[in-house]
Design a protein around this motif. Structure first.
Motif, PDB file in Angstrom:
ATOM      1  N   TYR A 165       0.938  -1.107   0.059  1.00  0.00           N
ATOM      2  CA  TYR A 165      -0.030  -0.039  -0.172  1.00  0.00           C
ATOM      3  C   TYR A 165       0.863   1.301  -0.006  1.00  0.00           C
ATOM      4  CZ  TYR A 165      -3.466   3.648   1.357  1.00  0.00           C
ATOM      5  OH  TYR A 165      -4.294   4.660   1.394  1.00  0.00           O
ATOM      6  N   TRP A 166       1.770   1.262   0.749  1.00  0.00           N
ATOM      7  CA  TRP A 166       3.006   2.390   1.003  1.00  0.00           C
ATOM      8  C   TRP A 166       3.502   2.546  -0.401  1.00  0.00           C
ATOM      9  CZ3 TRP A 166       4.914   0.372   6.400  1.00  0.00           C
ATOM     10  CH2 TRP A 166       4.141   0.998   7.212  1.00  0.00           C
ATOM     11  N   VAL A 167       3.828   1.731  -1.167  1.00  0.00           N
ATOM     12  CA  VAL A 167       4.779   1.770  -2.358  1.00  0.00           C
ATOM     13  C   VAL A 167       3.963   1.993  -3.386  1.00  0.00           C
ATOM     14  CG1 VAL A 167       6.254   0.425  -3.816  1.00  0.00           C
ATOM     15  CG2 VAL A 167       6.555   0.299  -1.346  1.00  0.00           C
ATOM     16  N   ARG A 168       2.655   1.300  -3.643  1.00  0.00           N
ATOM     17  CA  ARG A 168       1.984   1.459  -4.875  1.00  0.00           C
ATOM     18  C   ARG A 168       0.816   2.349  -4.777  1.00  0.00           C
ATOM     19  NH1 ARG A 168       1.573  -3.932  -8.022  1.00  0.00           N
ATOM     20  NH2 ARG A 168       1.033  -2.628  -9.724  1.00  0.00           N
ATOM     21  N   VAL A 169       0.249   2.529  -3.715  1.00  0.00           N
ATOM     22  CA  VAL A 169      -0.957   3.176  -3.167  1.00  0.00           C
ATOM     23  C   VAL A 169      -0.549   4.723  -2.822  1.00  0.00           C
ATOM     24  CG1 VAL A 169      -3.394   3.383  -2.691  1.00  0.00           C
ATOM     25  CG2 VAL A 169      -2.198   1.330  -3.335  1.00  0.00           C
ATOM     26  N   ASP A 170      -0.456   4.630  -1.549  1.00  0.00           N
ATOM     27  CA  ASP A 170      -0.050   6.126  -0.944  1.00  0.00           C
ATOM     28  C   ASP A 170       0.872   5.881   0.136  1.00  0.00           C
ATOM     29  OD1 ASP A 170      -0.565   8.315   0.511  1.00  0.00           O
ATOM     30  OD2 ASP A 170      -2.435   8.088   1.286  1.00  0.00           O
ATOM     31  N   SER A 171       1.847   6.629   0.155  1.00  0.00           N
ATOM     32  CA  SER A 171       2.924   6.539   1.013  1.00  0.00           C
ATOM     33  C   SER A 171       2.808   7.794   2.148  1.00  0.00           C
ATOM     34  CB  SER A 171       4.201   6.940   0.246  1.00  0.00           C
ATOM     35  OG  SER A 171       4.364   8.239  -0.194  1.00  0.00           O
ATOM     36  N   SER A 172       1.627   8.340   2.065  1.00  0.00           N
ATOM     37  CA  SER A 172       1.602   9.716   3.128  1.00  0.00           C
ATOM     38  C   SER A 172       1.614   9.253   4.476  1.00  0.00           C
ATOM     39  CB  SER A 172       0.467  10.481   2.933  1.00  0.00           C
ATOM     40  OG  SER A 172      -0.829   9.633   3.224  1.00  0.00           O
ATOM     41  N   SER A 173       1.178   8.124   4.826  1.00  0.00           N
ATOM     42  CA  SER A 173       1.357   7.713   6.167  1.00  0.00           C
ATOM     43  C   SER A 173       2.631   7.051   6.842  1.00  0.00           C
ATOM     44  CB  SER A 173       0.333   6.719   6.618  1.00  0.00           C
ATOM     45  OG  SER A 173       0.331   5.322   5.838  1.00  0.00           O
ATOM     46  N   GLN A 178       4.937  15.607   1.391  1.00  0.00           N
ATOM     47  CA  GLN A 178       5.004  15.853   0.000  1.00  0.00           C
ATOM     48  C   GLN A 178       5.527  17.078  -0.280  1.00  0.00           C
ATOM     49  OE1 GLN A 178       4.874  13.468  -2.419  1.00  0.00           O
ATOM     50  NE2 GLN A 178       5.586  14.854  -3.825  1.00  0.00           N
ATOM     51  N   LEU A 179       6.554  17.519  -0.811  1.00  0.00           N
ATOM     52  CA  LEU A 179       6.847  18.918  -1.089  1.00  0.00           C
ATOM     53  C   LEU A 179       7.029  19.472  -2.548  1.00  0.00           C
ATOM     54  CD1 LEU A 179       9.978  18.655   1.410  1.00  0.00           C
ATOM     55  CD2 LEU A 179       8.115  20.323   1.811  1.00  0.00           C
ATOM     56  N   PRO A 180       6.427  20.613  -2.715  1.00  0.00           N
ATOM     57  CA  PRO A 180       6.349  21.063  -4.114  1.00  0.00           C
ATOM     58  C   PRO A 180       7.636  20.889  -5.159  1.00  0.00           C
ATOM     59  CG  PRO A 180       6.586  23.000  -2.621  1.00  0.00           C
ATOM     60  CD  PRO A 180       6.430  21.742  -1.658  1.00  0.00           C
ATOM     61  N   GLY A 181       8.897  20.797  -4.450  1.00  0.00           N
ATOM     62  CA  GLY A 181      10.117  20.589  -5.416  1.00  0.00           C
ATOM     63  C   GLY A 181      10.258  19.138  -5.654  1.00  0.00           C
ATOM     64  N   GLU A 182       9.750  18.204  -4.933  1.00  0.00           N
ATOM     65  CA  GLU A 182      10.089  16.710  -4.951  1.00  0.00           C
ATOM     66  C   GLU A 182       9.524  16.190  -6.405  1.00  0.00           C
ATOM     67  OE1 GLU A 182      10.195  13.776  -1.408  1.00  0.00           O
ATOM     68  OE2 GLU A 182       8.360  15.241  -1.314  1.00  0.00           O
ATOM     69  N   VAL A 183      10.275  15.547  -7.076  1.00  0.00           N
ATOM     70  CA  VAL A 183       9.936  14.687  -8.180  1.00  0.00           C
ATOM     71  C   VAL A 183       9.543  13.259  -7.784  1.00  0.00           C
ATOM     72  CG1 VAL A 183      10.223  14.114 -10.498  1.00  0.00           C
ATOM     73  CG2 VAL A 183      11.031  16.277  -9.747  1.00  0.00           C
ATOM     74  N   PRO A 184       8.417  12.717  -7.953  1.00  0.00           N
ATOM     75  CA  PRO A 184       8.239  11.136  -7.503  1.00  0.00           C
ATOM     76  C   PRO A 184       8.998  10.173  -8.359  1.00  0.00           C
ATOM     77  CG  PRO A 184       6.190  12.273  -8.018  1.00  0.00           C
ATOM     78  CD  PRO A 184       7.222  12.963  -8.521  1.00  0.00           C
ATOM     79  N   THR A 185      10.200   9.436  -7.418  1.00  0.00           N
ATOM     80  CA  THR A 185      11.203   8.819  -7.762  1.00  0.00           C
ATOM     81  C   THR A 185      10.887   7.194  -7.795  1.00  0.00           C
ATOM     82  OG1 THR A 185      12.395  10.677  -7.346  1.00  0.00           O
ATOM     83  CG2 THR A 185      13.497   8.776  -7.599  1.00  0.00           C
ATOM     84  N   ASN A 186      11.233   6.597  -8.934  1.00  0.00           N
ATOM     85  CA  ASN A 186      11.509   5.281  -8.876  1.00  0.00           C
ATOM     86  C   ASN A 186      13.184   4.941  -8.421  1.00  0.00           C
ATOM     87  OD1 ASN A 186      12.255   2.505  -9.556  1.00  0.00           O
ATOM     88  ND2 ASN A 186      11.217   2.649 -11.473  1.00  0.00           N
ATOM     89  N   SER A 187      13.242   4.610  -7.084  1.00  0.00           N
ATOM     90  CA  SER A 187      14.412   4.267  -6.635  1.00  0.00           C
ATOM     91  C   SER A 187      14.562   2.961  -6.601  1.00  0.00           C
ATOM     92  CB  SER A 187      14.746   4.708  -5.285  1.00  0.00           C
ATOM     93  OG  SER A 187      14.642   6.232  -4.735  1.00  0.00           O
ATOM     94  N   MET A 188      15.976   2.166  -7.270  1.00  0.00           N
ATOM     95  CA  MET A 188      15.899   0.784  -7.535  1.00  0.00           C
ATOM     96  C   MET A 188      15.698   0.107  -6.247  1.00  0.00           C
ATOM     97  SD  MET A 188      17.517  -1.001  -9.815  1.00  0.00           S
ATOM     98  CE  MET A 188      19.432  -0.826 -10.456  1.00  0.00           C
ATOM     99  N   ALA A 189      16.072   0.625  -4.840  1.00  0.00           N
ATOM    100  CA  ALA A 189      15.938  -0.117  -3.804  1.00  0.00           C
ATOM    101  C   ALA A 189      14.396  -0.706  -3.400  1.00  0.00           C
ATOM    102  CB  ALA A 189      16.449   0.622  -2.737  1.00  0.00           C
ATOM    103  N   VAL A 190      13.573   0.080  -3.771  1.00  0.00           N
ATOM    104  CA  VAL A 190      12.168  -0.284  -3.763  1.00  0.00           C
ATOM    105  C   VAL A 190      11.602  -1.575  -4.329  1.00  0.00           C
ATOM    106  CG1 VAL A 190       9.922   0.569  -3.479  1.00  0.00           C
ATOM    107  CG2 VAL A 190      11.662   2.129  -2.573  1.00  0.00           C
TER     108      VAL A 190
END
Lengths: 412, 412
Positions: A165-173, A178-190
């Motif tokens: 759920y955290w990874v694929r749906v909603d990580s807010s919890s 979430q900050l305006p300058g952040e770009v959603p990222t696919n990090s290899m580790a996940v």
């Protein structure tokens, strides 16, 4: 094709490697059995100095989970470790984890796992990532396999649902705003970690389990493959969710050890599914390429971080040689050889082996050093630390992949 | 007492040092004026490679604040930098900071400063500490001094109230959840930074300002002095709120550069208050001791981290030689000499100078390298990075402390 004498010489060399690895595995298990058990509060000490002395009583949860997993895996799959003391240690570690690792997420949020606990199990640090939970799942699932405890298996699967759920749906919890300058990222580790969990949860459990996690497994493979960048000439550690290169240091970052690790995770999938294209991609892009780019031509060994454009990485430890990327490389080349029987993959294995076994093992006190300078000198001499536990996780995997039988059959 | 010829030789040597430092300062200011200004979006690029090329467009807020402060301080206090282009650059940087650095704390919480911004000013990362806010205050106060902008000075003071509240009253709105295993800690960085801010906000502003922050200044000094541990034989980086040693790695951690920095902050106080006991403590405990313990007898230079009991620190970069501890040491020894006129303090200065100036400056492209291996080889070759900005902050302080006049008078 190989001439017979070359096969024999390779066979002899590999017999030597295999014996050495077997010996290292025995010594390493002894080291942790001897020095890491906290018989007062349960769980394992994870900060262990060169000679086995505990230099900090904190208990890092990643390493608690890995040690439980490791003991169970050894107990379950290797005859000489099928001993009551190993099972008991695993159970004690599992009980400690189960009792203390989970902390309330606050305000009705889901349970998180702590990153670090005090000796008596009080949470000291919680990361806003999913990795503590992942190692908790690894431990619980593997422990349920040796004890037959179905509740524990269920608990692992419930935690897995939360991670998904955290990874694929909603990580807010997870608690990271979430900050305006952040770009959603696919990090290899996940996706790597999740693929590893799918393999853990489905192994030997037949069609039903495979189906349950089938979609997730495909998603992980696809997410990992997105890290092939620059027209197939580089693996980048972070990409956009659409699989495009990200700007700046983050986008150019390479972590050869991670790429090699992803490589053998993919090879497990390609082996199971007999997917030759995936096998080719795994070997060419995730094993050969990071090895070529990541190997230090001057001093030997794999760099920790690199920048694909040759800028200096900003990580102060970028040029250090860590034990684990070398373990990943050994596993990856051996697995690649096992699937393809191409002799050059064994030669690569041999190159990595020579560096690894001449630099990391500590002949004096057992176990391995974890952190060398670029030149190969020991920079940090402890055997366990916040991020370093038993290297036998890797050695174990190597043992299982060791192609002696294959070679023997080949040499006839 | 010194014989006259020794004084003369020391005078000649120091004249040489002074010229070299002046030259470094000029070159370094040129480097940042030339390469760091973002004329499109405002603010300063902070990730600048060896030859001046921007390798990442991210703008780190600590460094934005420091650069504004530095330009203003140079403009205000050193005649040769009292130039319109420096003032304009400072104002442009200040405007960027003021417009973009502050982000909402969410749910009616106080404003935080971001740690890192995109090139066009979008917040990318917010730390749950007070340091971004501190550098924001430094910048705004110093800028208000050169522009005469009273609103800006007020804004600095309001942010200061917020920081004091977080540090001394309640830190919960920083967003870090209180965990049961956590022990409230007095980390050297916090009272040091606050003492530095008090000096910034009160300098030249007379009795009223001194009174306003007098209690805070005393508290900072007392908090810093709590780090003298082990019967006065060691400075430890983290202690309990009651000033007791903490268990484990965290409690045994030493950061010689920080201790030396705290040393000269205390010397500023002892100088102003003509407090001889504080002066003695500052020199013996915060300058001499960390220098003795922190200096690498084999390769020279100051270690980044040490463990007071000689265990290996868990920070991978523990044995690296960073530019800034050396700058702190130079300032501390010079200031200690200025206040005491003890020649052995100048000799120490000279030792640190020799290592520093033979290792850190980049003769080819200007500015300094920031990160060397234990052996003194450049490990990261960029000039600006997430935590490294203009080393001229330090050089500037050195210039101001340079005891040439004192020596000249002494030598007659």
């Amino acid at each position: 094709t190989l001439c017979l004498s070359r096969v024999w010489s390779m066979y002899n060399q590999l017999t030597y490697y295999c014996k050495r690895i077997r010996k290292e595995l025995d010594n390493t298990v002894d080291f942790w059995l001897k020095y890491s058990h906290d018989t007062t509060h349960g769980g394992f000490f994870t900060c262990i100095g060169r000679d086995g002395k505990v230099y900090d009583e904190l208990k890092y949860v990643w390493l608690q989970g890995r040690q439980v997993w490791m003991y169970c895996r050894l107990y379950r799959t290797m005859e000489r470790f099928h001993k009551p003391e190993i099972l008991e240690a695993a159970k004690a570690g599992g009980a400690f984890l189960r009792k203390f690792a989970r902390v309330s997420g606050g305000s009705g949020g889901p349970w998180k796992c702590a990153f670090c606990l005090t000796r008596d199990g009080k949470a000291l640090k919680v990361q806003r990532t999913v990795f503590s939970e992942c190692f908790y799942i690894m431990a619980m699932d593997e422990l349920s396999r040796v004890t037959g405890d179905k509740d524990m298996q269920l608990e692992a699967e419930q935690m897995m649902e939360q991670v998904i759920y955290w990874v694929r749906v909603d990580s807010s919890s997870l608690g990271r705003p979430q900050l305006p300058g952040e770009v959603p990222t696919n990090s290899m580790a996940v996706p790597m970690m999740l693929l590893c969990l799918v393999q853990q949860l489905t192994e030997g459990r037949g069609q039903e389990a495979a189906q349950k996690y089938g979609d997730l497994a495909s998603w992980c493979v696809q997410q990992i493959l997105q890290h092939i960048q620059r027209d197939g000439t580089a693996i980048l550690e972070n990409v956009s969710l659409e699989g495009a290169e990200l700007p700046g240091c983050q986008g150019r970052l390479q972590n050869p050890g991670h790429a090699l690790e992803a490589g053998w995770f993919l090879l497990q999938v390609s082996g199971e599914q007999q997917d030759e294209e995936l096998q080719r991609t795994a070997i060419n892009k995730f094993v050969e390429l990071p090895y070529q780019d990541g190997w230090d031509k001057e001093h030997g060994g794999l760099f920790y971080f690199l920048d694909v454009d040759g800028h200096c990485p900003t990580q102060l430890e970028w040029n250090m040689k860590l034990w684990w990327p070398h373990c990943e490389a050994l596993i990856a080349f051996l697995m690649a050889y096992n699937q393809t029987k191409k002799p050059q993959l064994l030669e690569r294995f041999s190159q990595v082996y020579e560096y690894t076994f001449s630099h990391f093992p500590d002949a004096k006190s057992g176990e391995w050093f974890g952190y060398l300078t670029q030149e190969g000198k020991v920079a940090l001499d402890f055997k366990g630390g916040p991020f370093k536990g038993k290297n036998i996780i890797a050695i174990h995997e190597i043992s299982h992949n060791f192609p002696l039988d294959a070679l023997k059959a080949y040499a006839g």
